[in-house]
Scaffold this motif. Sequence first.
Motif, PDB file in Angstrom:
ATOM      1  N   PHE A   1       0.810  -1.218   0.000  1.00  0.00           N
ATOM      2  CA  PHE A   1       0.000   0.000   0.000  1.00  0.00           C
ATOM      3  C   PHE A   1       0.843   1.267   0.000  1.00  0.00           C
ATOM      4  N   GLU A   2       2.075   1.202   0.496  1.00  0.00           N
ATOM      5  CA  GLU A   2       2.947   2.371   0.485  1.00  0.00           C
ATOM      6  C   GLU A   2       3.438   2.686  -0.924  1.00  0.00           C
ATOM      7  N   GLN A   3       3.936   1.657  -1.607  1.00  0.00           N
ATOM      8  CA  GLN A   3       4.456   1.851  -2.962  1.00  0.00           C
ATOM      9  C   GLN A   3       3.352   1.835  -4.014  1.00  0.00           C
ATOM     10  N   GLN A   4       2.159   1.364  -3.633  1.00  0.00           N
ATOM     11  CA  GLN A   4       1.027   1.232  -4.542  1.00  0.00           C
ATOM     12  C   GLN A   4       1.378   0.326  -5.722  1.00  0.00           C
ATOM     13  N   LEU A   5       2.012  -0.794  -5.375  1.00  0.00           N
ATOM     14  CA  LEU A   5       2.412  -1.812  -6.342  1.00  0.00           C
ATOM     15  C   LEU A   5       2.314  -3.183  -5.676  1.00  0.00           C
ATOM     16  N   PRO A   6       2.314  -4.252  -6.472  1.00  0.00           N
ATOM     17  CA  PRO A   6       2.360  -5.590  -5.867  1.00  0.00           C
ATOM     18  C   PRO A   6       3.644  -5.759  -5.064  1.00  0.00           C
TER      19      PRO A   6
ATOM     20  N   GLY B   1       9.776 -15.843  -5.988  1.00  0.00           N
ATOM     21  CA  GLY B   1       9.041 -16.999  -6.483  1.00  0.00           C
ATOM     22  C   GLY B   1       7.633 -16.683  -6.950  1.00  0.00           C
ATOM     23  N   ARG B   2       7.201 -15.441  -6.852  1.00  0.00           N
ATOM     24  CA  ARG B   2       5.857 -15.064  -7.285  1.00  0.00           C
ATOM     25  C   ARG B   2       5.956 -14.282  -8.596  1.00  0.00           C
ATOM     26  N   SER B   3       6.087 -15.006  -9.707  1.00  0.00           N
ATOM     27  CA  SER B   3       6.239 -14.352 -11.009  1.00  0.00           C
ATOM     28  C   SER B   3       4.979 -13.579 -11.385  1.00  0.00           C
ATOM     29  N   ASP B   4       3.801 -14.026 -10.900  1.00  0.00           N
ATOM     30  CA  ASP B   4       2.571 -13.306 -11.206  1.00  0.00           C
ATOM     31  C   ASP B   4       2.615 -11.879 -10.657  1.00  0.00           C
ATOM     32  N   LEU B   5       3.171 -11.725  -9.461  1.00  0.00           N
ATOM     33  CA  LEU B   5       3.277 -10.396  -8.864  1.00  0.00           C
ATOM     34  C   LEU B   5       4.324  -9.558  -9.588  1.00  0.00           C
ATOM     35  N   SER B   6       5.431 -10.194  -9.978  1.00  0.00           N
ATOM     36  CA  SER B   6       6.476  -9.480 -10.729  1.00  0.00           C
ATOM     37  C   SER B   6       5.949  -8.989 -12.071  1.00  0.00           C
ATOM     38  N   GLU B   7       5.184  -9.843 -12.751  1.00  0.00           N
ATOM     39  CA  GLU B   7       4.619  -9.465 -14.054  1.00  0.00           C
ATOM     40  C   GLU B   7       3.631  -8.310 -13.912  1.00  0.00           C
ATOM     41  N   LEU B   8       2.800  -8.351 -12.877  1.00  0.00           N
ATOM     42  CA  LEU B   8       1.848  -7.265 -12.655  1.00  0.00           C
ATOM     43  C   LEU B   8       2.580  -5.975 -12.312  1.00  0.00           C
ATOM     44  N   ARG B   9       3.630  -6.089 -11.526  1.00  0.00           N
ATOM     45  CA  ARG B   9       4.438  -4.917 -11.162  1.00  0.00           C
ATOM     46  C   ARG B   9       5.037  -4.271 -12.420  1.00  0.00           C
ATOM     47  N   ILE B  10       5.570  -5.108 -13.315  1.00  0.00           N
ATOM     48  CA  ILE B  10       6.143  -4.611 -14.571  1.00  0.00           C
ATOM     49  C   ILE B  10       5.050  -3.960 -15.421  1.00  0.00           C
ATOM     50  N   LYS B  11       3.885  -4.590 -15.493  1.00  0.00           N
ATOM     51  CA  LYS B  11       2.766  -4.042 -16.270  1.00  0.00           C
ATOM     52  C   LYS B  11       2.369  -2.662 -15.743  1.00  0.00           C
ATOM     53  N   LEU B  12       2.265  -2.507 -14.431  1.00  0.00           N
ATOM     54  CA  LEU B  12       1.890  -1.220 -13.844  1.00  0.00           C
ATOM     55  C   LEU B  12       2.958  -0.162 -14.124  1.00  0.00           C
ATOM     56  N   ASN B  13       4.230  -0.551 -14.050  1.00  0.00           N
ATOM     57  CA  ASN B  13       5.308   0.388 -14.373  1.00  0.00           C
ATOM     58  C   ASN B  13       5.243   0.814 -15.838  1.00  0.00           C
TER      59      ASN B  13
ATOM     60  N   ILE C   1       2.518   0.930 -17.714  1.00  0.00           N
ATOM     61  CA  ILE C   1       1.357   1.825 -17.844  1.00  0.00           C
ATOM     62  C   ILE C   1       1.746   3.233 -17.393  1.00  0.00           C
ATOM     63  N   GLU C   2       2.396   3.308 -16.233  1.00  0.00           N
ATOM     64  CA  GLU C   2       2.800   4.619 -15.707  1.00  0.00           C
ATOM     65  C   GLU C   2       3.753   5.322 -16.672  1.00  0.00           C
ATOM     66  N   SER C   3       4.736   4.607 -17.204  1.00  0.00           N
ATOM     67  CA  SER C   3       5.696   5.206 -18.148  1.00  0.00           C
ATOM     68  C   SER C   3       4.986   5.727 -19.394  1.00  0.00           C
ATOM     69  N   HIS C   4       4.071   4.919 -19.928  1.00  0.00           N
ATOM     70  CA  HIS C   4       3.337   5.330 -21.126  1.00  0.00           C
ATOM     71  C   HIS C   4       2.510   6.584 -20.862  1.00  0.00           C
ATOM     72  N   VAL C   5       1.797   6.588 -19.758  1.00  0.00           N
ATOM     73  CA  VAL C   5       0.913   7.716 -19.440  1.00  0.00           C
ATOM     74  C   VAL C   5       1.720   8.988 -19.185  1.00  0.00           C
ATOM     75  N   LEU C   6       2.820   8.886 -18.464  1.00  0.00           N
ATOM     76  CA  LEU C   6       3.644  10.070 -18.211  1.00  0.00           C
ATOM     77  C   LEU C   6       4.251  10.613 -19.504  1.00  0.00           C
ATOM     78  N   SER C   7       4.615   9.722 -20.413  1.00  0.00           N
ATOM     79  CA  SER C   7       5.110  10.140 -21.721  1.00  0.00           C
ATOM     80  C   SER C   7       4.004  10.867 -22.500  1.00  0.00           C
ATOM     81  N   PHE C   8       2.813  10.313 -22.428  1.00  0.00           N
ATOM     82  CA  PHE C   8       1.649  10.951 -23.068  1.00  0.00           C
ATOM     83  C   PHE C   8       1.410  12.335 -22.466  1.00  0.00           C
TER      84      PHE C   8
END
Length: 147
Positions: free
Chosen positions: A54-59, A64-76, A78-85
């Motif tokens: 909840f502090e970092q607002q990320l998974p 060993g939790r690749s699902d969380l790593s993948e979601l973390r990368i996806k959110l990053n 999204i953020e990069s794309h939106v900030l570029s936009f």
Amino acid sequence: MDMAKVRFLLKEPQHTIEDKKKQPSLVLFVYRINAAKKVVYSIREYISPIDWDFEQQLPRSIRGRSDLSELRIKLNNIESHVLSFFRSMENQDITLTTELITSELDLFFKRSMKDKVPVSVLSYAKNVYVRGKNDDNVKLITSAATR
């Protein structure tokens, strides 16, 4: 233009019953344009509140939790794309609106108008089932719809 922070929040961050903390919650993209306007957009991903930082607002980073790593990368991403936009809009002197940001997110996620409307009872039932809610009702609807 003041570049506020892009945030990711859980739709249902807290539950009163301990067992419900394990139920997945929808992850939302949130961006406040100004004091009166903000964009809240579903990224159509779910995560258990116990796996959310909840502090970092990320998974959470859990070995060993690749699902969380993948979601973390996806959110990053999204953020990069939106900030570029946002920078692009600022360079063109275009004022950000909720509609403009939502349209850009729709393009990024390749969503069309038909994606925003439930196609059938069966797809709705499967969506509810994936969210882990009302499992008995979903099974009834699914079995009735597939007869």
